[in-house]
Scaffold this motif. Structure first.
Motif, PDB file in Angstrom:
ATOM      1  N   ALA A 158       0.648  -1.487   0.385  1.00 37.61           N
ATOM      2  CA  ALA A 158       0.170  -0.175   0.112  1.00 37.61           C
ATOM      3  C   ALA A 158       0.919   0.934  -0.040  1.00 37.61           C
ATOM      4  CB  ALA A 158      -1.095  -0.090   1.174  1.00 37.61           C
ATOM      5  N   LEU A 159       2.198   1.411   0.583  1.00 35.37           N
ATOM      6  CA  LEU A 159       2.743   2.330   0.569  1.00 35.37           C
ATOM      7  C   LEU A 159       3.268   2.555  -0.511  1.00 35.37           C
ATOM      8  CD1 LEU A 159       4.624   1.468   4.175  1.00 35.37           C
ATOM      9  CD2 LEU A 159       3.695   4.085   3.808  1.00 35.37           C
ATOM     10  N   THR A 160       3.620   1.617  -1.518  1.00 33.32           N
ATOM     11  CA  THR A 160       4.150   1.423  -2.510  1.00 33.32           C
ATOM     12  C   THR A 160       3.597   1.869  -3.981  1.00 33.32           C
ATOM     13  OG1 THR A 160       5.883  -0.057  -1.538  1.00 33.32           O
ATOM     14  CG2 THR A 160       5.697   0.295  -4.544  1.00 33.32           C
ATOM     15  N   ALA A 161       2.015   1.490  -3.334  1.00 30.73           N
ATOM     16  CA  ALA A 161       0.893   2.400  -4.257  1.00 30.73           C
ATOM     17  C   ALA A 161       1.371   3.961  -4.672  1.00 30.73           C
ATOM     18  CB  ALA A 161      -0.318   1.987  -3.924  1.00 30.73           C
ATOM     19  N   GLY A 162       2.307   4.781  -3.135  1.00 32.85           N
ATOM     20  CA  GLY A 162       2.070   5.908  -3.532  1.00 32.85           C
ATOM     21  C   GLY A 162       2.655   6.660  -3.163  1.00 32.85           C
ATOM     22  N   PHE A 163       4.345   6.181  -2.912  1.00 34.02           N
ATOM     23  CA  PHE A 163       5.823   5.852  -3.109  1.00 34.02           C
ATOM     24  C   PHE A 163       6.270   5.482  -4.239  1.00 34.02           C
ATOM     25  CE2 PHE A 163       4.450   7.704   0.493  1.00 34.02           C
ATOM     26  CZ  PHE A 163       4.901   9.066   1.183  1.00 34.02           C
ATOM     27  N   PHE A 164       5.633   5.383  -5.088  1.00 41.77           N
ATOM     28  CA  PHE A 164       6.261   4.038  -6.446  1.00 41.77           C
ATOM     29  C   PHE A 164       7.089   4.873  -7.310  1.00 41.77           C
ATOM     30  CE2 PHE A 164       2.823   5.645  -8.089  1.00 41.77           C
ATOM     31  CZ  PHE A 164       3.455   6.448  -9.251  1.00 41.77           C
ATOM     32  N   MET A 165       7.266   6.220  -7.227  1.00 46.36           N
ATOM     33  CA  MET A 165       8.203   7.153  -7.741  1.00 46.36           C
ATOM     34  C   MET A 165       9.535   7.060  -6.975  1.00 46.36           C
ATOM     35  SD  MET A 165       5.898   9.428 -10.101  1.00 46.36           S
ATOM     36  CE  MET A 165       4.395   9.812  -8.449  1.00 46.36           C
ATOM     37  N   GLN A 166       9.412   6.982  -5.462  1.00 46.09           N
ATOM     38  CA  GLN A 166      10.954   7.208  -4.484  1.00 46.09           C
ATOM     39  C   GLN A 166      11.577   6.125  -4.407  1.00 46.09           C
ATOM     40  OE1 GLN A 166       8.192   8.588  -3.446  1.00 46.09           O
ATOM     41  NE2 GLN A 166       8.883  10.543  -4.202  1.00 46.09           N
ATOM     42  N   VAL A 167      11.058   4.352  -5.136  1.00 46.62           N
ATOM     43  CA  VAL A 167      11.504   3.092  -5.541  1.00 46.62           C
ATOM     44  C   VAL A 167      13.044   3.348  -6.422  1.00 46.62           C
ATOM     45  CG1 VAL A 167      11.302   0.882  -6.177  1.00 46.62           C
ATOM     46  CG2 VAL A 167       9.526   2.061  -5.163  1.00 46.62           C
ATOM     47  N   ALA A 168      14.038   2.497  -6.184  1.00 47.57           N
ATOM     48  CA  ALA A 168      15.499   2.404  -6.600  1.00 47.57           C
ATOM     49  C   ALA A 168      15.889   1.018  -6.528  1.00 47.57           C
ATOM     50  CB  ALA A 168      15.486   3.886  -6.170  1.00 47.57           C
ATOM     51  N   HIS A 169      16.669   1.349  -7.130  1.00 47.01           N
ATOM     52  CA  HIS A 169      17.151  -0.021  -7.201  1.00 47.01           C
ATOM     53  C   HIS A 169      19.031   0.562  -7.568  1.00 47.01           C
ATOM     54  CE1 HIS A 169      18.318  -0.695 -11.893  1.00 47.01           C
ATOM     55  NE2 HIS A 169      16.871  -0.328 -11.786  1.00 47.01           N
ATOM     56  N   LEU A 170      19.399  -1.254  -7.130  1.00 48.06           N
ATOM     57  CA  LEU A 170      21.227  -0.167  -7.351  1.00 48.06           C
ATOM     58  C   LEU A 170      21.842  -0.618  -8.442  1.00 48.06           C
ATOM     59  CD1 LEU A 170      23.812   0.586  -5.337  1.00 48.06           C
ATOM     60  CD2 LEU A 170      23.935  -1.392  -4.177  1.00 48.06           C
ATOM     61  N   GLU A 171      22.878   0.173  -8.491  1.00 49.12           N
ATOM     62  CA  GLU A 171      22.886  -0.610 -10.416  1.00 49.12           C
ATOM     63  C   GLU A 171      24.656  -1.469 -10.018  1.00 49.12           C
ATOM     64  OE1 GLU A 171      21.944   0.930 -14.114  1.00 49.12           O
ATOM     65  OE2 GLU A 171      20.267   0.491 -12.328  1.00 49.12           O
ATOM     66  N   ARG A 172      25.035  -1.805 -10.855  1.00 56.30           N
ATOM     67  CA  ARG A 172      26.604  -2.461 -10.468  1.00 56.30           C
ATOM     68  C   ARG A 172      27.499  -1.195 -10.768  1.00 56.30           C
ATOM     69  NH1 ARG A 172      26.791  -7.868 -14.064  1.00 56.30           N
ATOM     70  NH2 ARG A 172      24.010  -7.263 -15.382  1.00 56.30           N
ATOM     71  N   THR A 173      27.195  -0.405 -11.674  1.00 57.72           N
ATOM     72  CA  THR A 173      27.725   0.731 -10.752  1.00 57.72           C
ATOM     73  C   THR A 173      28.020   1.645  -9.356  1.00 57.72           C
ATOM     74  OG1 THR A 173      26.613   3.110 -11.407  1.00 57.72           O
ATOM     75  CG2 THR A 173      28.430   2.360 -13.487  1.00 57.72           C
ATOM     76  N   GLY A 174      26.760   1.263  -8.678  1.00 53.07           N
ATOM     77  CA  GLY A 174      26.988   1.292  -7.168  1.00 53.07           C
ATOM     78  C   GLY A 174      26.411   2.907  -7.193  1.00 53.07           C
ATOM     79  N   HIS A 175      25.856   3.198  -8.161  1.00 53.74           N
ATOM     80  CA  HIS A 175      24.501   3.714  -8.156  1.00 53.74           C
ATOM     81  C   HIS A 175      23.116   3.620  -8.021  1.00 53.74           C
ATOM     82  CE1 HIS A 175      28.444   6.353  -9.118  1.00 53.74           C
ATOM     83  NE2 HIS A 175      28.236   7.040  -8.852  1.00 53.74           N
ATOM     84  N   TYR A 176      22.375   4.356  -7.274  1.00 53.87           N
ATOM     85  CA  TYR A 176      20.294   4.288  -7.143  1.00 53.87           C
ATOM     86  C   TYR A 176      20.395   4.748  -8.723  1.00 53.87           C
ATOM     87  CZ  TYR A 176      21.171   2.407  -2.301  1.00 53.87           C
ATOM     88  OH  TYR A 176      21.547   2.209  -1.883  1.00 53.87           O
TER      89      TYR A 176
END
Length: 181
Positions: A158-176
């Motif tokens: 439910a939190l993600t339904a509103g805040f999905f734009m703040q979801v990030a993943h870690l790239e191989r370069t070490g940056h999100y």
């Protein structure tokens, strides 16, 4: 900034592609909340956790409930650790709020656990106001059984339904990188 705001409202389903308010947008506009919080709250019945989201949104709308006086920082950290949840601060706050309610909103208990009673009482008031609005909007007030393995998962969804734009993943370069990007 205006274009970003319109884009966000479109992503949240509050505006259609022509820029008109959708049914979701009308419900979101009825709530005195930031759009992401409104969306998470309105979406929460689909995840069977609108009662819990009411509490979390109310807690996010008041001053910090955890006190950490410099002279008692270690004791305050230990008290907060009793409520800690591995999945983050939102669920830690929810655990503290549930404990507060189970203790009958006791002033001494709040003091012993380094919880700001004024903020918790304010959260109760905000929660009641939001609940009245949800009832008026005919948004179902539901909960998953606390013993269910999906209890916390549903709240996170439910939190993600509103805040999905703040979801990030870690790239191989070490940056999100945010999912939106």
């Amino acid at each position: 900034t205006l274009m970003r705001a319109l884009e966000m409202l479109n992503y949240l389903g509050a505006l259609d592609d022509e820029g008109d308010l959708t049914e979701m947008g009308k419900k979101m506009a009825s709530l005195p909340l930031e759009p992401q919080l409104a969306k998470a709250l309105i979406a929460s019945p689909a995840f069977s956790c609108s009662n819990e989201m009411l509490s979390i949104v109310a807690l996010l709308s008041v001053p910090q409930i955890f006190m950490r006086p410099p002279e008692a920082a270690k004791a305050a950290d230990a008290a907060k650790a009793k409520f800690a949840h591995v999945d983050g601060d939102h669920l830690t706050m929810l655990n503290a709020y549930h404990a507060y309610k189970q203790q009958g909103s006791a002033k001494d208990w709040c003091w012993e656990n380094f919880l700001n009673m004024r903020s918790l009482k304010s959260a109760d008031s905000v929660r009641a106001q939001l609940q009245r609005i949800l009832v008026r909007l005919q948004v179902p007030l539901v909960s998953t059984e606390f013993t269910s393995k999906n209890y916390y998962t549903n709240i996170r969804q439910a939190l993600t339904a509103g805040f999905f734009m703040q979801v990030a993943h870690l790239e191989r370069t070490g940056h999100y990188l945010t999912v939106k990007d």
